[in-house]
Design a protein around this motif. Structure first.
Motif, mmCIF file in Angstrom:
data_model
loop_
_atom_site.group_PDB
_atom_site.id
_atom_site.type_symbol
_atom_site.label_atom_id
_atom_site.label_comp_id
_atom_site.label_asym_id
_atom_site.label_seq_id
_atom_site.Cartn_x
_atom_site.Cartn_y
_atom_site.Cartn_z
ATOM 1 N N GLY A 1 -10.255 9.809 10.273
ATOM 2 C CA GLY A 1 -11.094 10.116 9.122
ATOM 3 C C GLY A 1 -10.326 10.809 8.007
ATOM 4 N N ALA A 2 -9.017 10.898 8.146
ATOM 5 C CA ALA A 2 -8.183 11.574 7.137
ATOM 6 C C ALA A 2 -7.106 10.596 6.640
ATOM 7 C CB ALA A 2 -7.529 12.804 7.764
ATOM 8 N N PRO A 3 -6.442 10.936 5.521
ATOM 9 C CA PRO A 3 -5.364 10.058 5.047
ATOM 10 C C PRO A 3 -4.315 9.826 6.147
ATOM 11 C CG PRO A 3 -5.931 11.640 3.355
ATOM 12 C CD PRO A 3 -6.714 12.034 4.578
ATOM 13 N N ALA A 4 -3.877 8.571 6.272
ATOM 14 C CA ALA A 4 -2.891 8.215 7.299
ATOM 15 C C ALA A 4 -1.597 8.989 7.049
ATOM 16 C CB ALA A 4 -2.625 6.718 7.265
ATOM 17 N N VAL A 5 -0.927 9.398 8.127
ATOM 18 C CA VAL A 5 0.190 10.339 7.947
ATOM 19 C C VAL A 5 1.576 9.761 8.259
ATOM 20 C CG1 VAL A 5 -1.149 12.441 8.303
ATOM 21 C CG2 VAL A 5 -0.228 11.241 10.287
ATOM 22 N N ASP A 6 1.655 8.516 8.730
ATOM 23 C CA ASP A 6 2.941 8.037 9.238
ATOM 24 C C ASP A 6 3.749 7.191 8.271
ATOM 25 O OD1 ASP A 6 2.682 9.366 11.635
ATOM 26 O OD2 ASP A 6 1.557 7.730 12.566
ATOM 27 N N ALA A 7 3.280 7.006 7.031
ATOM 28 C CA ALA A 7 3.997 6.102 6.128
ATOM 29 C C ALA A 7 3.988 6.598 4.693
ATOM 30 C CB ALA A 7 3.363 4.715 6.195
ATOM 31 N N ARG A 8 4.974 6.122 3.930
ATOM 32 C CA ARG A 8 4.981 6.305 2.472
ATOM 33 C C ARG A 8 4.535 5.017 1.777
ATOM 34 N NH1 ARG A 8 10.878 9.171 1.497
ATOM 35 N NH2 ARG A 8 10.440 11.078 2.680
ATOM 36 N N SER A 9 4.997 3.872 2.313
ATOM 37 C CA SER A 9 4.531 2.605 1.750
ATOM 38 C C SER A 9 4.673 1.492 2.776
ATOM 39 C CB SER A 9 5.286 2.256 0.465
ATOM 40 O OG SER A 9 6.571 1.770 0.760
ATOM 41 N N LEU B 1 -0.847 -1.921 8.040
ATOM 42 C CA LEU B 1 0.536 -1.546 8.379
ATOM 43 C C LEU B 1 0.798 -0.088 8.019
ATOM 44 C CD1 LEU B 1 3.416 -2.283 9.263
ATOM 45 C CD2 LEU B 1 3.830 -3.177 6.966
ATOM 46 N N PHE B 2 0.283 0.323 6.857
ATOM 47 C CA PHE B 2 0.442 1.715 6.440
ATOM 48 C C PHE B 2 -0.177 2.644 7.479
ATOM 49 C CE2 PHE B 2 -0.218 5.674 4.421
ATOM 50 C CZ PHE B 2 0.680 5.770 3.372
ATOM 51 N N VAL B 3 -1.395 2.313 7.918
ATOM 52 C CA VAL B 3 -2.086 3.165 8.886
ATOM 53 C C VAL B 3 -1.373 3.117 10.238
ATOM 54 C CG1 VAL B 3 -4.284 3.591 10.065
ATOM 55 C CG2 VAL B 3 -4.299 2.820 7.694
ATOM 56 N N ALA B 4 -0.868 1.935 10.606
ATOM 57 C CA ALA B 4 -0.226 1.760 11.922
ATOM 58 C C ALA B 4 0.984 2.672 12.071
ATOM 59 C CB ALA B 4 0.188 0.299 12.109
ATOM 60 N N GLY B 5 1.792 2.788 10.989
ATOM 61 C CA GLY B 5 3.018 3.588 11.090
ATOM 62 C C GLY B 5 4.049 2.860 11.938
ATOM 63 N N PRO B 6 5.253 3.458 12.069
ATOM 64 C CA PRO B 6 6.364 2.745 12.717
ATOM 65 C C PRO B 6 6.117 2.377 14.177
ATOM 66 C CG PRO B 6 7.059 4.912 11.882
ATOM 67 C CD PRO B 6 5.604 4.763 11.528
ATOM 68 N N LYS B 7 5.419 3.205 14.916
ATOM 69 C CA LYS B 7 5.270 2.927 16.354
ATOM 70 C C LYS B 7 4.406 1.704 16.628
ATOM 71 C CE LYS B 7 6.175 7.441 18.383
ATOM 72 N NZ LYS B 7 5.733 8.523 17.468
ATOM 73 N N GLN B 8 3.363 1.531 15.819
ATOM 74 C CA GLN B 8 2.433 0.429 16.110
ATOM 75 C C GLN B 8 2.616 -0.770 15.188
ATOM 76 O OE1 GLN B 8 -0.812 3.326 15.894
ATOM 77 N NE2 GLN B 8 -1.672 2.260 17.654
ATOM 78 N N ALA B 9 3.573 -0.650 14.250
ATOM 79 C CA ALA B 9 3.715 -1.677 13.213
ATOM 80 C C ALA B 9 3.857 -3.081 13.796
ATOM 81 C CB ALA B 9 4.913 -1.342 12.319
ATOM 82 N N ALA B 10 4.818 -3.269 14.700
ATOM 83 C CA ALA B 10 5.123 -4.617 15.183
ATOM 84 C C ALA B 10 3.915 -5.241 15.878
ATOM 85 C CB ALA B 10 6.324 -4.576 16.123
ATOM 86 N N ALA B 11 3.229 -4.461 16.712
ATOM 87 C CA ALA B 11 2.081 -5.006 17.452
ATOM 88 C C ALA B 11 0.952 -5.399 16.498
ATOM 89 C CB ALA B 11 1.587 -3.971 18.467
ATOM 90 N N SER C 1 0.875 -1.182 0.000
ATOM 91 C CA SER C 1 0.000 0.000 0.000
ATOM 92 C C SER C 1 0.901 1.218 0.000
ATOM 93 C CB SER C 1 -0.866 0.036 1.266
ATOM 94 O OG SER C 1 -1.737 -1.060 1.276
ATOM 95 N N GLY C 2 0.649 2.156 -0.897
ATOM 96 C CA GLY C 2 1.540 3.313 -0.977
ATOM 97 C C GLY C 2 0.779 4.617 -1.095
ATOM 98 N N ASP C 3 1.447 5.713 -0.720
ATOM 99 C CA ASP C 3 0.797 7.024 -0.815
ATOM 100 C C ASP C 3 1.004 7.647 -2.186
ATOM 101 O OD1 ASP C 3 3.408 7.909 -0.884
ATOM 102 O OD2 ASP C 3 3.283 9.149 0.913
ATOM 103 N N TYR C 4 1.557 6.855 -3.128
ATOM 104 C CA TYR C 4 1.859 7.354 -4.466
ATOM 105 C C TYR C 4 0.868 6.847 -5.501
ATOM 106 C CZ TYR C 4 3.953 2.753 -4.110
ATOM 107 O OH TYR C 4 4.140 1.428 -3.839
ATOM 108 N N GLU C 5 -0.108 6.026 -5.063
ATOM 109 C CA GLU C 5 -1.021 5.414 -6.026
ATOM 110 C C GLU C 5 -2.109 6.397 -6.442
ATOM 111 O OE1 GLU C 5 -0.957 2.328 -7.181
ATOM 112 O OE2 GLU C 5 0.222 1.108 -5.784
ATOM 113 N N ARG C 6 -2.793 6.939 -5.439
ATOM 114 C CA ARG C 6 -3.886 7.883 -5.721
ATOM 115 C C ARG C 6 -3.743 8.991 -4.715
ATOM 116 N NH1 ARG C 6 -9.210 4.072 -5.654
ATOM 117 N NH2 ARG C 6 -8.284 2.295 -6.694
ATOM 118 N N TYR C 7 -3.446 10.180 -5.199
ATOM 119 C CA TYR C 7 -3.280 11.279 -4.245
ATOM 120 C C TYR C 7 -3.431 12.625 -4.944
ATOM 121 C CZ TYR C 7 1.403 12.016 -6.191
ATOM 122 O OH TYR C 7 2.436 12.283 -7.042
ATOM 123 N N PHE C 8 -3.641 13.669 -4.144
ATOM 124 C CA PHE C 8 -3.519 15.038 -4.658
ATOM 125 C C PHE C 8 -2.698 15.814 -3.645
ATOM 126 C CE2 PHE C 8 -6.371 17.117 -1.666
ATOM 127 C CZ PHE C 8 -7.286 16.126 -1.309
#
Ligand code: ADP
Ligand code: MG
Length: 345
Positions: free
Chosen positions: A273-281, A299-309, A250-257
């Motif tokens: 309710g907004a685009p997830a902010v902690d990841a690029r892919s 995983l994209f939404v989780a970001g680095p802090k919550q990724a492992a859990a 999942s990437g932030d480069y697929e569909r964006y403005f």
């Protein structure tokens, strides 16, 4: 349509599937179709049953994908479209039998992802304008529009399903399985080919793929794309796949403005309710493609802090997260298998 076809072919080029040829030229059957909003490539190698059988298997898999696309489209007159029509003004509905197993699975995945993968966010996808490839917004929606959309996004995690009867917490939902449907569809295509006796094949849906067997006597080798680079050099890492492994990103480069220097993309954080902010892919490797697809979104939404859990809760051991600042978080199991093709920034 032409634009998205072109976009899809570029995307497939960028997330190139690489393979090495053995000295004996392999026999290969290929076909490309446009479905699920992307270009889908089927490749079968060295089938002992011969070229005619390979073509028949590809055609059967392609047909199944087209049917799947129609069935799982959130709008229109397919099974999910009709379910969503009912949910527009009701909080309960009868689920068509052909949707039921995957919806039950999605409820489970929603729960084990802690609600980071949540197909209940469909109204927010519309509010942000990512349901329509041709008409992206040029600026974020007004707060009032977002508030209305959020009110019409009952979480699928809280769904109660009794037989074919589905009850959500509130009316107005537009269920959107865009984060897991491609995985389910690719898995179905591969299953059809396996059942037809095909041993070596890959189904590549715009860079999300599943492979079986081997490519010309070697493992299928795939590239993982750099979310910020273009062109054929845009591969950060390569990976050899074992039989049946799927790779979903999942990437932030697929569909964006972009607006006021900020990128707004199609992966929504259900908590804000907004685009997830902690990841690029976010990339997940797993032998269950639907899980790989849903988990890459989570995983994209989780970001680095919550990724492992979150990955542990979903039972995922192989993953790579490229964070918003470009830092790479790779799971130990994937680190042991991946080959980096550049210097990490
Ligand atoms: P892609 O479709 O680019 O492969 P994803 O698998 O991450 O990427 O799916 C993104 C799509 O899933 C969005 O276009 C939207 O329809 C839907 N979606 C967005 N955010 C979420 C979320 N948090 N949970 C479930 N589905 C989502
Ligand atoms: Mg996904």
């Amino acid at each position: 349509m032409r634009q998205s076809l072109l976009g899809a072919s570029l995307c497939v080029l960028l997330v190139a599937v690489l393979w090495w040829r053995s000295p004996a030229e392999p026999t290969q059957s290929k076909r490309e179709i446009f479905a699920l909003g992307t270009l889908i490539q089927f490749t079968i190698e060295n089938s002992p049953a011969g070229a005619a059988a390979s073509h028949a298997a590809i055609n059967a898999a392609a047909q199944a994908l087209q049917n799947f696309d129609q069935r799982w489209s959130p709008d229109g007159t397919g099974a999910l479209g009709l379910l969503n029509q009912r949910l527009r003004s009701a909080s309960d509905a009868t689920v068509a039998i052909e949707l039921l197993p995957d919806i039950l699975r999605a409820v489970e995945l929603c729960r084990s992802s802690g609600g980071l993968f949540d197909p209940g966010i469909g109204r927010l996808v519309v509010a942000w304008g990512f349901d329509d490839e041709q008409n992206f917004r040029s600026e974020p929606p007004a707060e009032s529009l977002l508030a209305n959309a959020r009110a019409a996004c009952p979480s699928l995690c809280l769904a109660r399903v009794d037989g074919q009867h589905l009850r959500l917490d509130s009316p107005g939902a537009r269920l959107d399985f865009g984060a897991s449907a491609k995985g389910r569809a690719v898995g179905q295509a591969i299953a059809i080919m396996r059942a037809a006796g095909i041993a070596n094949a890959i189904v590549n849906a715009g860079g999300d793929l599943q492979a079986i067997g081997r490519a010309s006597g070697r493992a299928w080798r795939v590239g993982i794309r750099d979310p910020r680079a273009d062109g054929e050099q845009a591969i950060v890492a390569a990976l050899n796949l074992a039989d049946g492994e799927a790779v979903f990103t999942s990437g932030d480069y697929e569909r964006y403005f972009e607006y006021a220097g900020q990128r707004y993309h199609h992966i929504i954080d259900p908590r804000t309710g907004a685009p997830a902010v902690d990841a690029r892919s976010a990339t997940v490797v797993h032998t269950d493609p639907m899980l790989a697809d849903a988990a890459s979104t989570a995983l994209f939404v989780a970001g680095p802090k919550q990724a492992a859990a979150v990955m542990q809760a979903l039972g995922v051991e192989l993953y790579l997260l490229i964070a918003a600042d470009g830092a790479r978080l790779v799971s130990p199991a994937l680190q042991a298998r991946i080959e980096w093709l550049d210097d990490p920034r």
